[in-house]
Design a protein around this motif. Structure first.
Motif, mmCIF file in Angstrom:
data_model
loop_
_atom_site.group_PDB
_atom_site.id
_atom_site.type_symbol
_atom_site.label_atom_id
_atom_site.label_comp_id
_atom_site.label_asym_id
_atom_site.label_seq_id
_atom_site.Cartn_x
_atom_site.Cartn_y
_atom_site.Cartn_z
ATOM 1 N N LEU A 21 0.828 -1.203 0.000
ATOM 2 C CA LEU A 21 0.000 0.000 0.000
ATOM 3 C C LEU A 21 0.866 1.259 0.000
ATOM 4 O O LEU A 21 0.523 2.264 -0.629
ATOM 5 N N ALA A 22 1.990 1.208 0.721
ATOM 6 C CA ALA A 22 2.902 2.350 0.730
ATOM 7 C C ALA A 22 3.472 2.596 -0.669
ATOM 8 O O ALA A 22 3.653 3.746 -1.089
ATOM 9 N N SER A 23 3.744 1.523 -1.398
ATOM 10 C CA SER A 23 4.235 1.661 -2.774
ATOM 11 C C SER A 23 3.167 2.280 -3.666
ATOM 12 O O SER A 23 3.469 3.135 -4.509
ATOM 13 N N CYS A 24 1.927 1.843 -3.479
ATOM 14 C CA CYS A 24 0.828 2.438 -4.251
ATOM 15 C C CYS A 24 0.694 3.932 -3.939
ATOM 16 O O CYS A 24 0.441 4.743 -4.837
ATOM 17 N N LEU A 25 0.870 4.283 -2.658
ATOM 18 C CA LEU A 25 0.794 5.690 -2.262
ATOM 19 C C LEU A 25 1.901 6.498 -2.927
ATOM 20 O O LEU A 25 1.682 7.641 -3.362
ATOM 21 N N ALA A 26 3.096 5.925 -3.018
ATOM 22 C CA ALA A 26 4.211 6.616 -3.671
ATOM 23 C C ALA A 26 3.902 6.866 -5.143
ATOM 24 O O ALA A 26 4.184 7.950 -5.678
ATOM 25 N N ILE A 27 3.290 5.878 -5.805
ATOM 26 C CA ILE A 27 2.923 6.045 -7.218
ATOM 27 C C ILE A 27 1.866 7.141 -7.369
ATOM 28 O O ILE A 27 1.946 7.989 -8.262
ATOM 29 N N CYS A 28 0.876 7.127 -6.466
ATOM 30 C CA CYS A 28 -0.169 8.167 -6.499
ATOM 31 C C CYS A 28 0.425 9.556 -6.269
ATOM 32 O O CYS A 28 0.017 10.537 -6.902
ATOM 33 N N THR A 29 1.399 9.642 -5.365
ATOM 34 C CA THR A 29 2.036 10.928 -5.067
ATOM 35 C C THR A 29 2.789 11.455 -6.280
ATOM 36 O O THR A 29 2.684 12.642 -6.628
ATOM 37 N N LEU A 30 3.537 10.572 -6.940
ATOM 38 C CA LEU A 30 4.262 10.987 -8.139
ATOM 39 C C LEU A 30 3.303 11.422 -9.243
ATOM 40 O O LEU A 30 3.554 12.399 -9.955
ATOM 41 N N THR A 31 2.185 10.709 -9.355
ATOM 42 C CA THR A 31 1.178 11.075 -10.355
ATOM 43 C C THR A 31 0.597 12.449 -10.061
ATOM 44 O O THR A 31 0.406 13.276 -10.972
ATOM 45 N N GLU A 32 0.327 12.701 -8.780
ATOM 46 C CA GLU A 32 -0.228 13.997 -8.391
ATOM 47 C C GLU A 32 0.752 15.125 -8.671
ATOM 48 O O GLU A 32 0.381 16.167 -9.229
ATOM 49 N N LEU A 33 2.010 14.937 -8.281
ATOM 50 C CA LEU A 33 3.017 15.971 -8.514
ATOM 51 C C LEU A 33 3.231 16.205 -10.005
ATOM 52 O O LEU A 33 3.423 17.345 -10.444
#
Length: 465
Positions: free
Chosen positions: A329-341
């Motif tokens: 889940l933390a990895s998914c959050l990192a991907i979402c964060t990069l997508t947002e930025l």
């Protein structure tokens, strides 16, 4: 605009059809009055004012600079500016006096409206931190002429961070304003820094715009948005209404906190029961989303810390009861964060490109100065602090805005306190001097402002843009 330029229209930044610049069309343009409520004087004001009064609008145009009194530092600066351009523009400075029933900004706006030309068809309210493009007034007026059903036209800021964490928090806070461009121009919220309206709505007090603002009004944009919603009136934003908004080079974290307090405080003002319910809904929804945004990062930090502890102590995962689902889940959050930025970067890139095309004579804006690591930190900080600020505003029912303390009762201003010896000496975003004598920047910490504790918040290092 690019297509028009390829077809030979070098003035596409003013209008898509070059025939609109013909004299026969220009002489029929309606009269516009620009009202600018002023408070204080800072590093970007002179540049912003020049961009406003040197508009290339071809119709009759007047500029009304409205200040509280001659003691305001803006008065002397504007007076010099008007003298320099007296042969080129119709501009005057108006003394509004002290407000007694509404915020000083609204009071200045209403005094300006009272003094506008009798033939004015549209009135444009501008904040002094708005940097206009040469064709902005013409673009707003053209949309009003094209669709008479428009009640208010607005625009949105493109913040230019100065390098401090506080300035990046402001940039992140304003980013959702750009949603107005994703709805075909129709929107339901305003930015008070740029609002064009029909002058007759003020002359006749249509829909109660004057009385709604004058009788206890705190926020001009929230009050007008509530009036528009109550009467099913149209609010739009043309795609070219995005304006560079330079932030003060010394914008500290405490100034950002005070700005956030003012923004959350507007949810405590209302003009009707329905408006109160909507503000309560926004209050709850925003607080839920803000802490809902921050919570996954806290949970991910816990999972990563646990995994690191297992690794450092030499345990294998078979020897522990830990599962890898948290790390997944933390990895998914990192991907979402990069997508947002990446999305924020792309939107900012487009707005920077648009601003450069709309102001070909101005120094080019660039993305090179944006620190995306600080933007990520600002996302967390701003969303974590928003509910705290909102709850404090709800329970305090008072706010200090540019050295004036306003108290609310039943959603309206019922008490105004002025004390030059207390409160900030600078405005929050522009860093403008509020009084004639320059003072030192405020040293009040965030925590003392938040909880009156003895701890001090250490301001982050400031970087020059």
């Amino acid at each position: 605009m690019k297509d028009a330029m390829k077809c030979g229209n070098s003035f596409a930044f003013l209008c898509h059809d070059i025939n609109e610049l013909e004299h026969t069309n220009q002489v029929n343009l309606p009269r516009v009055t620009v009202v600018m409520p002023l408070k204080g004087f800072g590093e970007h004001n002179l540049h912003n004012w020049k961009s406003q009064i040197t508009s290339l609008y071809g119709g009759p145009l007047e500029f009304l600079f409205v200040v509280e009194s001659t003691e305001d530092p803006a008065y002397h600066a504007v007076s010099r500016l008007i003298r320099d351009f007296k042969d080129d523009v119709d501009a005057k400075i108006i003394l509004a006096g002290l407000s007694t029933t509404c915020s000083q900004k609204i009071h200045n706006q209403l005094v300006g409206v009272e003094r506008m030309h009798k033939d004015t068809k549209y009135v444009l309210f501008l904040d002094d931190d708005v940097r206009l493009h040469p064709g902005s007034i013409g673009a707003l007026t053209a949309e009003m002429e094209k669709n008479p059903e428009i009640f208010i036209q607005t625009g949105y800021p493109l913040d230019l961070p100065s390098g401090s964490l506080g300035s990046y928090c402001i940039y992140e806070y304003h980013m959702p304003c750009s949603m107005g461009f994703a709805t075909g121009g129709k929107t339901f919220f305003l930015w008070g820094g740029c609002m064009m309206m029909h002058a007759d709505d003020f002359r006749r007090d249509n829909y109660g715009v004057v009385s709604g603002l004058r009788d206890g009004g705190y926020s001009d944009d929230m009050t007008l948005a509530a009036i528009a919603g109550a009467h099913k009136r149209l609010i739009t934003s043309p795609p070219v209404a995005v304006f560079p908004h330079p932030l003060a080079s010394d914008l500290s974290f405490s100034r950002y906190w005070n700005y956030l307090r003012k923004q959350t405080f507007v949810l405590e003002s209302y003009i009707s029961r329905v408006n109160w319910l909507m503000n309560r809904g926004l209050f709850s929804f925003h607080c839920y989303l803000s802490w809902g945004f921050v919570a996954p990062y806290f949970m991910a930090a816990v999972h990563i810390a646990a995994a690191l502890q297992i690794y450092i102590k030499g345990y294998s995962y078979e020897e522990t009861t830990c599962t890898t689902s948290g790390l997944l889940l933390a990895s998914c959050l990192a991907i979402c964060t990069l997508t947002e930025l990446l999305s924020m970067w792309n939107l900012t890139r487009i707005e920077v490109q648009l601003c450069n095309m709309l102001s070909p004579e101005a120094p080019k804006l660039s993305l090179d100065y944006y620190n995306w690591s600080l933007i990520f930190v600002a996302l967390l900080v701003d969303n974590f602090l928003y509910p705290i600020s909102a709850f404090r505003s709800h329970f305090s029912q008072s706010i200090n805005w540019s050295g004036i303390r306003y108290h609310l009762k039943n959603g309206k201003i019922n008490k105004i306190e002025r004390n030059r010896g207390r409160g900030p000496k600078f405005t929050d975003l522009g860093g403008k001097h509020l009084y004639g004598k320059k003072g030192a920047p405020p040293k009040a910490s965030f925590l003392s402002s938040l909880a009156r504790s003895l701890c001090q918040w250490h301001q982050p290092k400031k970087y020059e843009v």
